[in-house]
Design a protein around this motif. Structure first.
Motif, PDB file in Angstrom:
ATOM      1  N   GLU A  96       0.836  -1.257   0.035  1.00  0.00           N
ATOM      2  CA  GLU A  96      -0.067  -0.070  -0.029  1.00  0.00           C
ATOM      3  C   GLU A  96       1.056   1.282   0.022  1.00  0.00           C
ATOM      4  O   GLU A  96       0.492   2.310  -0.570  1.00  0.00           O
ATOM      5  CB  GLU A  96      -0.818   0.034   1.332  1.00  0.00           C
ATOM      6  CG  GLU A  96      -2.167  -0.804   0.816  1.00  0.00           C
ATOM      7  CD  GLU A  96      -3.077  -1.131   1.994  1.00  0.00           C
ATOM      8  OE1 GLU A  96      -2.757  -0.447   3.264  1.00  0.00           O
ATOM      9  OE2 GLU A  96      -4.191  -1.731   2.024  1.00  0.00           O
ATOM     10  N   ASP A 100       0.198   3.762  -2.612  1.00  0.00           N
ATOM     11  CA  ASP A 100      -0.142   5.215  -2.369  1.00  0.00           C
ATOM     12  C   ASP A 100       0.957   6.139  -2.966  1.00  0.00           C
ATOM     13  O   ASP A 100       0.603   7.319  -3.533  1.00  0.00           O
ATOM     14  CB  ASP A 100      -0.271   5.251  -1.042  1.00  0.00           C
ATOM     15  CG  ASP A 100      -1.536   4.518  -0.452  1.00  0.00           C
ATOM     16  OD1 ASP A 100      -2.229   4.188  -1.362  1.00  0.00           O
ATOM     17  OD2 ASP A 100      -1.700   4.514   0.719  1.00  0.00           O
ATOM     18  N   GLU A 101       2.308   5.876  -2.936  1.00  0.00           N
ATOM     19  CA  GLU A 101       3.270   6.948  -3.223  1.00  0.00           C
ATOM     20  C   GLU A 101       3.592   6.870  -4.639  1.00  0.00           C
ATOM     21  O   GLU A 101       4.157   7.954  -5.364  1.00  0.00           O
ATOM     22  CB  GLU A 101       4.640   6.719  -2.450  1.00  0.00           C
ATOM     23  CG  GLU A 101       4.473   7.030  -0.697  1.00  0.00           C
ATOM     24  CD  GLU A 101       4.083   8.256  -0.259  1.00  0.00           C
ATOM     25  OE1 GLU A 101       4.656   9.305  -1.047  1.00  0.00           O
ATOM     26  OE2 GLU A 101       3.064   8.288   0.228  1.00  0.00           O
ATOM     27  N   ASN A 103       1.894   5.052  -6.981  1.00  0.00           N
ATOM     28  CA  ASN A 103       0.943   4.366  -8.060  1.00  0.00           C
ATOM     29  C   ASN A 103       1.116   2.970  -8.892  1.00  0.00           C
ATOM     30  O   ASN A 103       0.965   3.193 -10.015  1.00  0.00           O
ATOM     31  CB  ASN A 103       0.661   5.636  -9.074  1.00  0.00           C
ATOM     32  CG  ASN A 103      -0.848   5.642  -9.016  1.00  0.00           C
ATOM     33  OD1 ASN A 103      -1.618   4.576  -8.840  1.00  0.00           O
ATOM     34  ND2 ASN A 103      -1.420   6.923  -9.728  1.00  0.00           N
TER      35      ASN A 103
END
Ligand SMILES: [Zn+2]
Length: 500
Positions: A96, A100-101, A103
């Motif tokens: 994750e 999140d960071e 993509n």
């Protein structure tokens, strides 16, 4: 949209849809209580979840022996990549963090590869910003329990309801007269020790699944009795090749079979699932899509996998609420090996085989939350849920215009009449009529009945429609039929004359 999410959550917590479990002790992430309205809404979803006449519901234990999960592969594979911040000791999922960071989707890749991505991109702890993170290691998400007075036996809370259908297959196959295909459905709790529960109802530690396992003869995967009913039906396909353009294409079931080379049986159930969302739950078409998962993204035992995704404003995008999985004979074969119990059946040609499985898997809580998101409406003077009438937790509300002159007694009589007719009814006399209307609007009650002075003379009442706020007068002895028609979708103007 955080603002909308906050607004909805405030209404849901205040009015009794859902709130954190054990809230008076601070609650725990990933555990929720359904209040009285949420329980009714959830039950309505479960009752409407009726995807085919050819299925049977069973119920099993939440706690299952270790050997079940050795055979199913969960002990080995049901795991998440965990990393810990060396500074603040916050634990989180490495996949994750990367997603999140950066993509990038890292599903299916090794722990060392994730370490490398984290190092190469200099990723940091989402809590304190430190760049000192431990190596990624795997963390099994099943809850383990010791059973017996001296805790001699290890058991697990089931991480999905599906296994129970496989474990019961042989019994039910014979009880149901040895016919294929058969569907075994289970609605029940499942448990996952999520490292980081988030997005309200989208990652819970205790949750409800509604899963249908359809067992069939793989040689008949292209034989569907009701194929003509769906042949021309258009599916909203979000194909893997259109991931970048985000384009959804509408294709008839026939075309999906021909052009995408999917088996008829699989496509038939895609249609059943889409119909459930569009016709029963009344989800606006543009908020629904069937997302194709690539080979990399789907579990290795799923030969074909599409997710149902709904667009949710509160979570800013399309979110997965269900999946349609062709699992082949993976599950029954594993249980045959693990239990030494034969899972083979014989068809009319006297051929022995292990049935294949098509799984329709729904996260009930996610769907309930989606319904709440999609049908929330803000108007100038009021906030309300415009739930489809049949899904509304409270169906009819009854008020006396004032609390005197025998109006409450009359209203209570109407309340009993409707309750005895099987409706979910709510009686209120606390407050002005305007405020009582607003309160019921806010929880999405579609029909409101007011007893006024004319009611005493004419034995009738007003029926108000939540969405238009228009009203008609109805004779009290005709009320049950009128309400039934109204809840089934009849327009108010068809049921009586609108008055000012
Ligand atoms: Zn930290």
């Amino acid at each position: 949209m955080q603002r909308k999410l906050d607004k909805i959550m405030a209404i849901c917590e205040k009015r009794g849809f859902f709130f954190p479990s054990a809230e008076i002790y601070g609650g725990k992430a990933g555990f929720w209580t359904y209040g009285h309205l949420g329980t009714l809404l959830k039950r309505k979803f479960e009752n409407e979840w009726n995807l085919d006449e050819n299925f049977y519901e069973i119920e099993d234990c939440n706690l299952l022996p270790e050997q079940v999960f050795v055979s199913s592969g969960h002990l080995e594979h049901f795991r998440d990549p965990l990393t810990e911040c060396k500074k603040c000791h916050f634990r989180f999922r490495a996949d994750e963090l990367i997603e999140d960071e950066l993509n990038i989707n890292v599903e299916g890749i090794k722990a060392e590869a994730m370490d490398k991505i984290i190092r190469d991109n200099n990723l940091k702890c989402p809590k304190c910003g430190s760049r000192e993170l431990t190596k990624v290691r795997w963390f099994n998400m099943m809850f383990e329990l010791k059973v017996g007075a001296v805790g001699e036996e290890t058991m697990y809370l089931r991480p999905e309801t599906a296994q129970s259908a496989y474990l019961s297959f042989k019994r039910e196959f014979y009880a149901l007269r040895e016919k294929l295909p058969i569907g075994l459905a289970i609605i029940g709790k499942a448990y996952r020790n999520e490292i980081s529960p988030r997005q309200v109802f989208f990652r819970l530690r205790e949750f409800t699944q509604a899963e249908l396992q359809i067992f069939f003869d793989p040689k008949k995967i292209n034989e569907v009795e009701n194929w003509n009913k769906v042949r021309r039906y258009k599916l909203r396909m979000f194909l893997a090749k259109n991931r970048k353009s985000k384009k959804v294409v509408e294709m008839s079931c026939e075309d999906v079979v021909k052009k995408l080379n999917l088996p008829k049986m699989y496509v038939y159930y895609l249609a059943m699932v889409q119909r459930f969302y569009l016709n029963i739950l009344k989800i606006p078409k543009e908020k629904f899509r069937l997302k194709e998962l690539t080979e990399k993204e789907r579990a290795f035992y799923n030969k074909i996998h599409y997710d149902v995704e709904l667009f949710l404003e509160t979570l800013e995008g399309f979110k997965e609420v269900a999946g349609i999985h062709y699992r082949t004979d993976y599950d029954l074969r594993n249980h045959q090996e693990g239990s030494k119990e034969s899972m083979e059946v014989i068809n009319e040609k006297k051929e022995k085989f292990i049935p294949h499985v098509l799984e329709l898997s729904f996260g009930v809580d996610r769907n309930v939350f989606s319904i709440v998101d999609i049908f929330f409406k803000e108007e100038k003077e009021r906030n309300l849920f415009v739930f489809p009438r049949k899904l509304a937790p409270i169906e009819v509300a009854i008020f006396p215009l004032v609390r005197k002159d025998k109006l409450p007694q009359k209203a209570r009589k109407v309340f009993s009449l409707l309750k005895d007719s099987g409706f979910i009814v709510f009686y209120d006399e606390k407050g002005s009529i305007g405020r009582m209307y607003r309160r019921m609007d806010e929880i999405g009650c579609p029909a409101m009945i007011t007893i006024d002075y004319d009611s005493l003379k004419n034995d009738d009442c007003t029926l108000r429609d939540r969405d238009t706020m228009k009203q008609i007068r109805v004779k009290i002895d005709e009320l049950p039929q009128t309400i039934l028609k109204f809840l089934n979708g009849e327009k108010l103007t068809k049921l009586g004359k609108i008055f000012k």
